[in-house]
Design a protein around this motif. Sequence first.
Motif, PDB file in Angstrom:
ATOM      1  N   UNK A   1      42.238  24.358  20.114  1.00  0.00           N
ATOM      2  CA  UNK A   1      42.586  24.599  18.719  1.00  0.00           C
ATOM      3  C   UNK A   1      41.613  23.935  17.772  1.00  0.00           C
ATOM      4  N   UNK A   2      41.239  22.681  18.069  1.00  0.00           N
ATOM      5  CA  UNK A   2      40.295  21.963  17.216  1.00  0.00           C
ATOM      6  C   UNK A   2      38.926  22.628  17.200  1.00  0.00           C
ATOM      7  N   UNK A   3      38.411  22.981  18.377  1.00  0.00           N
ATOM      8  CA  UNK A   3      37.081  23.597  18.459  1.00  0.00           C
ATOM      9  C   UNK A   3      37.047  24.920  17.692  1.00  0.00           C
ATOM     10  N   UNK A   4      38.119  25.696  17.776  1.00  0.00           N
ATOM     11  CA  UNK A   4      38.156  26.971  17.056  1.00  0.00           C
ATOM     12  C   UNK A   4      38.066  26.758  15.539  1.00  0.00           C
ATOM     13  N   UNK A   5      38.796  25.779  15.038  1.00  0.00           N
ATOM     14  CA  UNK A   5      38.756  25.493  13.602  1.00  0.00           C
ATOM     15  C   UNK A   5      37.377  24.990  13.191  1.00  0.00           C
ATOM     16  N   UNK A   6      36.801  24.096  13.998  1.00  0.00           N
ATOM     17  CA  UNK A   6      35.468  23.568  13.686  1.00  0.00           C
ATOM     18  C   UNK A   6      34.424  24.681  13.660  1.00  0.00           C
ATOM     19  N   UNK A   7      34.450  25.554  14.653  1.00  0.00           N
ATOM     20  CA  UNK A   7      33.483  26.650  14.697  1.00  0.00           C
ATOM     21  C   UNK A   7      33.649  27.581  13.495  1.00  0.00           C
ATOM     22  N   UNK A   8      34.889  27.795  13.109  1.00  0.00           N
ATOM     23  CA  UNK A   8      35.148  28.644  11.943  1.00  0.00           C
ATOM     24  C   UNK A   8      34.543  28.037  10.682  1.00  0.00           C
ATOM     25  N   UNK A   9      34.747  26.765  10.482  1.00  0.00           N
ATOM     26  CA  UNK A   9      34.243  26.123   9.265  1.00  0.00           C
ATOM     27  C   UNK A   9      32.725  25.926   9.304  1.00  0.00           C
ATOM     28  N   UNK A  10      32.177  25.656  10.470  1.00  0.00           N
ATOM     29  CA  UNK A  10      30.742  25.414  10.578  1.00  0.00           C
ATOM     30  C   UNK A  10      29.937  26.715  10.633  1.00  0.00           C
ATOM     31  N   UNK A  11      30.487  27.716  11.316  1.00  0.00           N
ATOM     32  CA  UNK A  11      29.735  28.965  11.545  1.00  0.00           C
ATOM     33  C   UNK A  11      30.646  30.162  11.287  1.00  0.00           C
ATOM     34  N   UNK A  12      31.044  30.315  10.055  1.00  0.00           N
ATOM     35  CA  UNK A  12      32.062  31.307   9.711  1.00  0.00           C
ATOM     36  C   UNK A  12      31.611  32.738   9.989  1.00  0.00           C
ATOM     37  N   UNK A  13      30.334  33.032   9.832  1.00  0.00           N
ATOM     38  CA  UNK A  13      29.890  34.406  10.069  1.00  0.00           C
ATOM     39  C   UNK A  13      29.895  34.752  11.546  1.00  0.00           C
ATOM     40  N   UNK A  14      29.627  33.766  12.400  1.00  0.00           N
ATOM     41  CA  UNK A  14      29.598  34.025  13.843  1.00  0.00           C
ATOM     42  C   UNK A  14      30.984  33.924  14.475  1.00  0.00           C
ATOM     43  N   UNK A  15      31.869  33.121  13.883  1.00  0.00           N
ATOM     44  CA  UNK A  15      33.193  32.898  14.463  1.00  0.00           C
ATOM     45  C   UNK A  15      34.240  33.092  13.371  1.00  0.00           C
ATOM     46  N   UNK A  16      34.273  34.298  12.836  1.00  0.00           N
ATOM     47  CA  UNK A  16      35.045  34.588  11.625  1.00  0.00           C
ATOM     48  C   UNK A  16      36.555  34.488  11.806  1.00  0.00           C
ATOM     49  N   UNK A  17      37.030  34.500  13.052  1.00  0.00           N
ATOM     50  CA  UNK A  17      38.474  34.424  13.276  1.00  0.00           C
ATOM     51  C   UNK A  17      38.941  33.080  13.781  1.00  0.00           C
ATOM     52  N   UNK A  18      38.079  32.070  13.684  1.00  0.00           N
ATOM     53  CA  UNK A  18      38.428  30.759  14.210  1.00  0.00           C
ATOM     54  C   UNK A  18      39.588  30.084  13.506  1.00  0.00           C
ATOM     55  N   UNK A  19      39.977  30.622  12.347  1.00  0.00           N
ATOM     56  CA  UNK A  19      41.118  30.045  11.619  1.00  0.00           C
ATOM     57  C   UNK A  19      42.412  30.114  12.432  1.00  0.00           C
TER      58      UNK A  19
END
Length: 612
Positions: free
Chosen positions: A13-31
């Motif tokens: 869960x943490x990694x998904x949120x971090x990836x979303x905030x750091x790389x939103x275009x590549x991991x747009x659903x990480x929220x």
Amino acid sequence: MRIKWFSGIRVVGLVMVLLYHFYITQFSGGFVGVDVFFTFSGFLITALFIDELQKKGTIDLLGFYRRRLVRIFPPLLLAVLVSMVFTLLVGKDFVADIGKQIAAALGFTTNYFEIANGGSYENNFFPHLFVHTWSLAVEVHFYLIWGLLVSLLGRSISRSDMDERLKLSRFRALISLLSLLFLVITFLTMFLRAFGLAEYSPIYFSSVSHSFPFFIGSFLATLTGVKNVPKNFTRRVAKWSTKQTLIVFFSSMAVLVILGLFLNFTQRFTYLFGFLLASLATAVMIYAARILHEQTPNIQEPKVLTFFADISYGMYLFHWPLFTIFSNKINNNYLAVVLTLVLSIVLAALSYYILEPLVVGKSPKLFDWDLHWNWRYAGIPLAVVGTLLLGTTVTVAAGAPKMTSLEQQLWTSHLQQDEDALRDMRELVDQKKATEYQMKKGVSVIGDSVTLGVRQAILDQITDSRVDAAGGRRLEQANAVMAKQQKKKLLREYVIISCGTNTFSDYEQRIKELINDLEPGHKLIFVTPFDGRADETWDSQKLANFERTLPDKYDFITIADWNKIAAEHMEIFVGSDTTHFAGNPEGEKLYLEMLQKAIAEAKAKPVKSNQD
């Protein structure tokens, strides 16, 4: 009792949120990483309630609230105080109205603060430093209400004359039914409201519509549990092989990764099914991890996994304000990410292993190692540091502006726009400025906040121009403005539509409606939208590509390709977000040159005729 492998779920869960905030275009659903936390929290809290009833015969509600407060509030307060020190590195736009943000965060009302202020999780001009605490607010609201209901059920069960085993079985059944009831109600709230909204933040932030993941977790808790588990679960442990369990665990994790890669915050599918799929996948992971715990009695969970699970809450709190500040200050996203991670890990570890034990009167401990320090002598330096942090926070909040510079400029433009509307009414019958179709000569610009930010520059540089712009305006709203101006005979010969950053997947339909509704005698210019975070999967980018095809179908349409020009001049967005450049002279110059070039190109084209 600590269940091995649950740490993996927290870390996912943490990694998904971090990836979303750091790389939103590549991991747009990480929220949806937040929904992983919601589901796990619903499971764990409910399972612990069941264990408490089995052990003590009742549920201590006040004790539960106290434990939650002690776990949640100290790291939150520390994150707020430390973040305010780092705001000294950036301009005051990032602390605009910060006092209210802090009050909302510490009062666990950020979600409704954002709803009331029209905030969007993705589209604020300057990101709120504590907008991420919306999820904490939803979680606290769940604790308050669910804790009360479960304790009341436990009290009624404990007073009955049933056998103890029957009491626990009845309690599980009632919790199960109540969980399903709330699950259906809250999910339908999001599902049904998603059809009536163009901006989804109100249902994303709401404690009502976004609480169904908790109830998926609480329902699962009645099927498994932590210490006290039902017989059906025990039989399942015996039937599954370790290999089967691992396949189920990692398959559900893969589903979460796929959702993280392909979901989008602005797509209706996310609200109809995306969050539900993420929560169900998390529930499967929890179930598999609980079985795996029983199947691996002689295997220890890796300490690095335990460590990051322990500090996951603190990292969530620290990372967003730190990354917002560093990414603005440092023109290198990779370096900003590294600095954010290092500081977040250090601060979260200090909070979890030192601050939080001290708050409850315990000796600090790292894993199984007692930190034998004489904490009596730490009181004075800790008090000094705390005083400095608090003093900095108060000073920054007291000197913070009420609005960002961009918001101030947009507010001023709104007032000037109202004055222009009155002037147009006075010129309504000025036939000297009319074309053969009996309309005013000149240029009508209908736009969103990007256009509003350069409104005065357009009026100064483009002859006979009128600008009607508003923040967050979408294509269907632009069409409504155009229709209103046509009805009042205010729409001028050249019509520039500069909307689309806030578009949705129905953009083709909206564009066709706008073209059809435009009356004969006009020339139409579309400004392609630009959002620096967008890739080819975003609706705003798809709209830009679609608009480029229109001149081949309609000879009265011209394209002003801001999407292309802005992408080649990212320097105009330094110090702002990647969409608005208001106040940047070079940005205004590029935008105006683009509009003037498009108008000159449109002059050589025919107007829309009755046959079009």
